[in-house]
Write an enzyme that holds these catalytic residues in place. Structure first.
Site, PDB file in Angstrom:
ATOM      1  N   GLU A  42       8.036  -5.675  35.147  1.00  0.00           N
ATOM      2  CA  GLU A  42       9.035  -4.767  35.730  1.00  0.00           C
ATOM      3  C   GLU A  42       9.046  -4.799  37.241  1.00  0.00           C
ATOM      4  O   GLU A  42      10.104  -4.739  37.867  1.00  0.00           O
ATOM      5  CB  GLU A  42       8.775  -3.326  35.256  1.00  0.00           C
ATOM      6  CG  GLU A  42       9.927  -2.366  35.572  1.00  0.00           C
ATOM      7  CD  GLU A  42       9.897  -1.759  36.973  1.00  0.00           C
ATOM      8  OE1 GLU A  42      10.896  -1.137  37.362  1.00  0.00           O
ATOM      9  OE2 GLU A  42       8.876  -1.898  37.687  1.00  0.00           O
ATOM     10  N   GLU A  43       7.870  -4.872  37.858  1.00  0.00           N
ATOM     11  CA  GLU A  43       7.804  -4.749  39.319  1.00  0.00           C
ATOM     12  C   GLU A  43       8.497  -5.912  40.036  1.00  0.00           C
ATOM     13  O   GLU A  43       8.741  -5.840  41.232  1.00  0.00           O
ATOM     14  CB  GLU A  43       6.347  -4.620  39.793  1.00  0.00           C
ATOM     15  CG  GLU A  43       5.665  -3.307  39.376  1.00  0.00           C
ATOM     16  CD  GLU A  43       6.229  -2.062  40.058  1.00  0.00           C
ATOM     17  OE1 GLU A  43       7.135  -2.182  40.902  1.00  0.00           O
ATOM     18  OE2 GLU A  43       5.759  -0.954  39.727  1.00  0.00           O
ATOM     19  N   ASP A  65       2.722   4.671  38.541  1.00  0.00           N
ATOM     20  CA  ASP A  65       3.921   3.874  38.258  1.00  0.00           C
ATOM     21  C   ASP A  65       3.440   2.575  37.640  1.00  0.00           C
ATOM     22  O   ASP A  65       2.927   1.716  38.361  1.00  0.00           O
ATOM     23  CB  ASP A  65       4.692   3.634  39.561  1.00  0.00           C
ATOM     24  CG  ASP A  65       5.827   2.642  39.402  1.00  0.00           C
ATOM     25  OD1 ASP A  65       6.212   2.362  38.266  1.00  0.00           O
ATOM     26  OD2 ASP A  65       6.320   2.145  40.432  1.00  0.00           O
ATOM     27  N   HIS A  83       4.266   3.864  45.008  1.00  0.00           N
ATOM     28  CA  HIS A  83       3.898   2.563  45.577  1.00  0.00           C
ATOM     29  C   HIS A  83       2.968   2.740  46.781  1.00  0.00           C
ATOM     30  O   HIS A  83       3.000   1.965  47.738  1.00  0.00           O
ATOM     31  CB  HIS A  83       5.140   1.724  45.938  1.00  0.00           C
ATOM     32  CG  HIS A  83       5.793   1.115  44.733  1.00  0.00           C
ATOM     33  ND1 HIS A  83       6.685   0.067  44.781  1.00  0.00           N
ATOM     34  CD2 HIS A  83       5.662   1.409  43.413  1.00  0.00           C
ATOM     35  CE1 HIS A  83       7.079  -0.255  43.556  1.00  0.00           C
ATOM     36  NE2 HIS A  83       6.479   0.554  42.707  1.00  0.00           N
ATOM     37  N   ASP A  93      10.074   5.833  33.228  1.00  0.00           N
ATOM     38  CA  ASP A  93       9.477   5.345  34.464  1.00  0.00           C
ATOM     39  C   ASP A  93       9.333   6.509  35.426  1.00  0.00           C
ATOM     40  O   ASP A  93       9.986   7.538  35.291  1.00  0.00           O
ATOM     41  CB  ASP A  93      10.327   4.217  35.070  1.00  0.00           C
ATOM     42  CG  ASP A  93       9.477   3.221  35.862  1.00  0.00           C
ATOM     43  OD1 ASP A  93       8.418   3.621  36.382  1.00  0.00           O
ATOM     44  OD2 ASP A  93       9.888   2.055  35.983  1.00  0.00           O
ATOM     45  N   HIS A 117       6.450   0.193  31.619  1.00  0.00           N
ATOM     46  CA  HIS A 117       5.773  -1.045  31.992  1.00  0.00           C
ATOM     47  C   HIS A 117       4.307  -0.854  32.362  1.00  0.00           C
ATOM     48  O   HIS A 117       3.943   0.144  32.982  1.00  0.00           O
ATOM     49  CB  HIS A 117       6.532  -1.763  33.119  1.00  0.00           C
ATOM     50  CG  HIS A 117       6.618  -1.039  34.427  1.00  0.00           C
ATOM     51  ND1 HIS A 117       5.744  -1.273  35.456  1.00  0.00           N
ATOM     52  CD2 HIS A 117       7.495  -0.105  34.895  1.00  0.00           C
ATOM     53  CE1 HIS A 117       6.088  -0.522  36.506  1.00  0.00           C
ATOM     54  NE2 HIS A 117       7.134   0.202  36.193  1.00  0.00           N
TER      55      HIS A 117
HETATM   56 ZN    ZN Z   1       7.865   1.623  37.633  1.00  0.00          ZN
END
Ligand code: ZN
Length: 350
Positions: free
Chosen positions: A225-226, A191, A326, A246, A73
């Site tokens: 995706e998130e 990410d 994150h 991922d 993503h």
């Molecule tokens: Zn991810």
């Protein structure tokens, strides 16, 4: 032992840096999709887009009785303007799952509905230690006590609205990309941009070696995706295998690291398909690619989104190790290269 395909590390890193520097909070991913499309374009795959805005790249295989897909993503964590405060500053609402303290002090860009970009930074409301003393440290970092200070002359909601800013404008936090001499790559949003770069590296390695995938393969570059539903749609009806690419979560108690291809066999959504887990292990072993097998406690993927949406396929997950996910993230070139190599082994495997 057959050796893994060589990866064009300069091209992969160039792809990654460009993508990291393209803002793409979930819901505002068009620029990133255009970027990925521009880079994959010269590789000659068949391009299309889903109605939702994901990029699809179709690659004819030597056979097509068991079609495969890879997904990764381009959407990232970010925010939207929730309110304009009486002091002209912006209250935000999060896009994706993260803690406000991970972006405290970060530069940001507000994208207005009319296409303007206004710079600012994201701060706790009691920011100055000279004014608030210990309160600066003690204030809880929540929606009510964090705000965007715009780099514009405004001290009222009216003045901020006059800049063209309104509720619902997207906000992207600066990635702060740094590639160091020791091979570490430090940035926000590795990410999952690091994984998109791994796919790019794998596809280029295959084409450079004159190889075609064993099965007809769809590359699905997801854009939601998130928030949990990115790859819930967009695959061919006859798909048999979906390999989600991922990030792997690096930290205490985890097997994943920043130097290996990391195979995730279970996360919050349960186990991945055992046949895919086995296949990935065997391919890594056979090609001599350093790998780790791991389980992530607070993690879900686009492969599971497709399962939940009814996809009747075998799903697996592999990715590069990312430290402090994150948050202000970091990975290493070794993890990118090994993940790309494992993807190439998967693509060419019978
Ligand atoms: Zn991810």
């Amino acid at each position: 032992m057959p050796s893994p395909l060589p990866i064009d590390t300069a091209a992969m890193l160039d792809f990654l840096a460009g993508l990291l520097n393209t803002p793409s909070p979930t819901g505002f991913t068009e620029r990133a999709i255009v970027y990925v499309r521009s880079k994959f374009g010269p590789l000659g795959l068949i391009e299309s887009e889903t109605v939702k805005g994901a990029l699809l790249l179709d690659w004819p295989g030597r056979a097509s009785h068991a079609p495969r897909a890879l997904t990764a993503h381009v959407d990232t964590l970010g925010a939207m303007v929730k309110e304009i405060r009486p002091n002209g500053r912006l209250k935000l609402t999060k896009l994706g799952g993260f803690a406000w303290n991970t972006v405290e002090g970060e530069g940001c860009t507000v994208f207005t509905a009319s296409g303007q970009e206004v710079r600012g930074s994201f701060l706790v409301t009691r920011a100055s230690s000279h004014i608030f003393g210990a309160e600066t440290g003690d204030t809880k970092r929540d929606d009510d006590h964090m705000e965007v200070r715009l780099d514009a002359r405004t001290a009222s909601a009216e003045e901020t609205r006059a800049l063209g800013i309104g509720v619902g404008d997207f906000v992207a936090f600066d990635p702060r990309v740094e590639v160091g001499p020791a091979g570490f790559i430090r940035s926000r949003h590795l990410d999952d941009k690091a994984a998109v770069a791994c796919i790019f590296g794998a596809v280029k390695a295959m084409l450079d070696a004159g190889l075609q995938p064993a099965q007809r393969t769809t590359l699905h570059i997801s854009n939601y995706e998130e928030v949990g539903h990115g790859a819930a749609s967009g695959f061919p009806a006859d798909l048999i295998e979906l390999l989600t690419v991922d990030m792997a979560a690096v930290g205490p108690g985890q097997a994943s690291d920043e130097f290996s291809a990391c195979i995730c066999v279970k996360d919050s959504g349960g186990p991945y398909h055992p046949a895919m887990n086995q296949k990935l292990r065997h391919l890594a072993e056979a090609a001599g690619i350093p790998y780790q097998v791991d389980i992530y406690p607070y993690y879900g993927s686009d492969g599971e989104a497709y399962w939940r949406a009814g996809g009747d396929v075998r799903v697996g997950l592999v990715g590069p190790g990312v430290d402090a996910s994150h948050n202000y993230e970091r990975t290493h070139m070794d993890s990118l290269v090994r993940t790309a190599q494992l993807l190439a082994e998967y693509l060419r495997s019978e």
